[in-house]
Write a protein that holds these residues in place. Structure first.
Motif, short mmCIF file in Angstrom:
data_model
loop_
_atom_site.label_atom_id
_atom_site.label_comp_id
_atom_site.label_asym_id
_atom_site.label_seq_id
_atom_site.Cartn_x
_atom_site.Cartn_y
_atom_site.Cartn_z
N ASP A 39 0.81 -1.22 0.00
CA ASP A 39 0.00 0.00 0.00
C ASP A 39 0.85 1.28 0.00
OD1 ASP A 39 -2.18 -1.73 0.13
OD2 ASP A 39 -2.13 -1.76 2.31
N TYR A 142 -6.04 3.06 3.92
CA TYR A 142 -7.28 3.08 3.14
C TYR A 142 -8.27 4.02 3.85
CZ TYR A 142 -5.54 -0.62 0.21
OH TYR A 142 -4.80 -1.33 -0.67
N LYS A 162 -12.06 -2.52 3.65
CA LYS A 162 -10.67 -2.22 4.02
C LYS A 162 -10.55 -0.94 4.85
CE LYS A 162 -6.80 -4.36 2.93
NZ LYS A 162 -5.69 -4.37 3.91
N GLN A 164 -9.90 2.06 7.03
CA GLN A 164 -9.09 2.19 8.24
C GLN A 164 -9.35 3.51 8.97
OE1 GLN A 164 -5.27 1.51 6.15
NE2 GLN A 164 -4.95 -0.18 7.57
N THR A 187 -9.56 -0.19 -4.32
CA THR A 187 -9.67 -1.47 -3.60
C THR A 187 -8.26 -2.04 -3.45
OG1 THR A 187 -9.82 -2.75 -5.62
CG2 THR A 187 -11.91 -1.98 -4.68
N LYS A 188 -8.12 -2.96 -2.52
CA LYS A 188 -6.81 -3.61 -2.33
C LYS A 188 -6.39 -4.34 -3.61
CE LYS A 188 -3.22 -5.06 -0.09
NZ LYS A 188 -2.43 -4.59 1.04
N ASP A 207 -0.19 -9.26 3.20
CA ASP A 207 -0.63 -8.14 4.05
C ASP A 207 0.03 -8.27 5.42
OD1 ASP A 207 -2.17 -7.31 2.01
OD2 ASP A 207 -4.10 -7.78 2.93
#
Ligand SMILES: Nc1ncnc2c1ncn2[C@@H]1O[C@H](COP(=O)(O)OP(=O)(O)OP(=O)(O)O)[C@@H](O)[C@H]1O
Length: 369
Positions: A39, A142, A162, A164, A187-188, A207
């Motif tokens: 990320d 995110y 996701k 956060q 999106t991830k 992750d």
């Protein structure tokens, strides 16, 4: 430009609201908190594509850092940017880890990420960004941030699974003014695709684990090492005080816990209370876990509350799907009156308060339960 996918991503990237208003990418610098993960690596790459002068900072918070630092270095080299490693182990131990242990000593269940985000990521690292002369600071969270003339508004991520935003509820609002979250609107899967398209060396990295400083997510083992006196045998009782068994230390339990109790009662039993003074773990039914009202202490307002009493959406732990409640502002604290009784309101966790928006929620702030 690395293929059509990347072009597509950039076309929908950075609507003007995502960047602090007075910042012009082509003449501005940004310091990116780079963890060596997917990320924050994509965040750095996107900011670079946007025209920013990008540099990275890796913070060492605990001893097991070599692999992640080496990954961050490889990404920085691939992007042709500088990466600074700062050793924050003693600061981290004196703040986050100390808080973590103290909370368990008081039979509370801490959220070290919320604490770290206030004091370290959006505290110490923001301070370092200012000292290094960076115009902005970015991470791979995110979360969406809308910079307006009256302040910076935290919005839930586009990818709600996701999201956060909860972990920002205790951050000092002025520390969000120069922040950018480049992956908050993806999106991830999309972020991983971009990492691959950009040929970032970490594109298939797993992750990160739950709590970054706890080896193998085994927090009891870590607590026993840091604070052996937590290992103190005591009674497990029912809500009438009748003994049901024994425990090895209440730090191994949390409110709402059902598994690993080692006690068969014929019906499902949950931890409903931890009593530090008598060193007891209290078990009860699902109904015993329900609560209509909670007090949230030392509330941190990111935005001015709309009234002294208002309806809002609240999250009482990171993975809580959220529920509606009436919020009553009481000096430094907030009283939360849940519309439907809430299950497992856990002392030590953060309660984050949101207002609804079209397709998102806006974070008003949070405090400790
Ligand atoms: N050791 C570190 N040094 C610098 N920044 C960090 C570090 N750990 C986390 N961060 C920053 O905080 C963000 C969120 O951290 P979290 O642990 O939730 O990571 P994540 O979602 O797995 O992100 P990533 O894929 O970037 O590791 C990261 O994207 C990064 O910007």
């Amino acid at each position: 430009m690395q293929g059509r996918g990347m072009m597509r991503a950039l076309l929908i990237f950075f609507k003007p609201m995502d960047i602090p208003r007075d910042i012009e990418p082509s003449t501005s610098s940004v310091l990116v908190a780079m963890s060596g993960g997917v990320d924050s690596s994509v965040a750095a790459a996107l900011l670079q594509k946007q025209g920013f002068a990008v540099s990275g900072i890796y913070m060492i918070t605990h001893d097991d850092f070599e692999q992640d630092l080496s990954d961050a270095r490889r990404v920085a080299a691939a992007l042709g940017i500088e990466l600074e490693a700062v050793d924050l182990r003693s600061t981290f131990a004196e703040t986050v880890i100390r808080y973590f242990v103290e909370e368990y000593k008081n039979a509370r269940t801490p959220n070290p990420c919320v604490y770290c985000n206030r004091h370290i990521k959006f505290g110490k690292l923001i301070e370092l960004a200012r000292q290094r002369g960076a115009d902005a600071f970015a991470t791979g969270h995110y979360i969406r941030l809308r910079h307006t003339d009256s302040g910076s508004e935290v919005l839930t991520a586009k990818n709600t699974a996701k999201d956060q935003s909860y972990i920002l509820c205790m951050v000092e609002p002025e520390n969000l003014q120069r922040v950018i979250f480049p992956v908050g609107q993806f999106t991830k899967d999309r972020v991983r695709d971009m990492a691959r398209e950009l040929k970032l060396p970490i594109h298939d990295k797993a992750d990160s684990q739950e709590i970054c400083f706890v080896p193998d997510d085994d927090y009891p083992a870590m607590l026993e090492k840091l604070c052996p006196e937590l290992k103190k045998e005591g009674l497990i009782v029912d809500t009438d005080g009748a003994a049901l068994g024994r425990h090895e230390g209440i730090y191994k339990y949390t409110i709402g816990q059902r598994r690993g109790l080692g006690i068969a009662l014929g019906e499902p039993a949950y931890v409903v209370r931890l009593e530090p003074h008598s060193n007891k773990v209290v078990l009860g039914s699902k109904e015993d876990l329900m609560q209509k009202v909670a007090t949230v202490r030392d509330f941190n307002w990111l935005l001015v509350p709309p009234a002294e009493e208002f309806r809002a959406f609240v999250k009482i732990r990171y993975n809580h799907r959220g529920q509606w409640a009436d919020i009553i502002v009481e000096d430094k604290d907030v009283l939360v009156r849940f519309e439907q009784p809430a299950s497992a309101v856990t002392p030590g966790q953060a309660c984050a308060v949101y207002l609804p928006e079209e397709n998102a929620f806006k974070l008003l702030g949070g405090g400790w339960l």
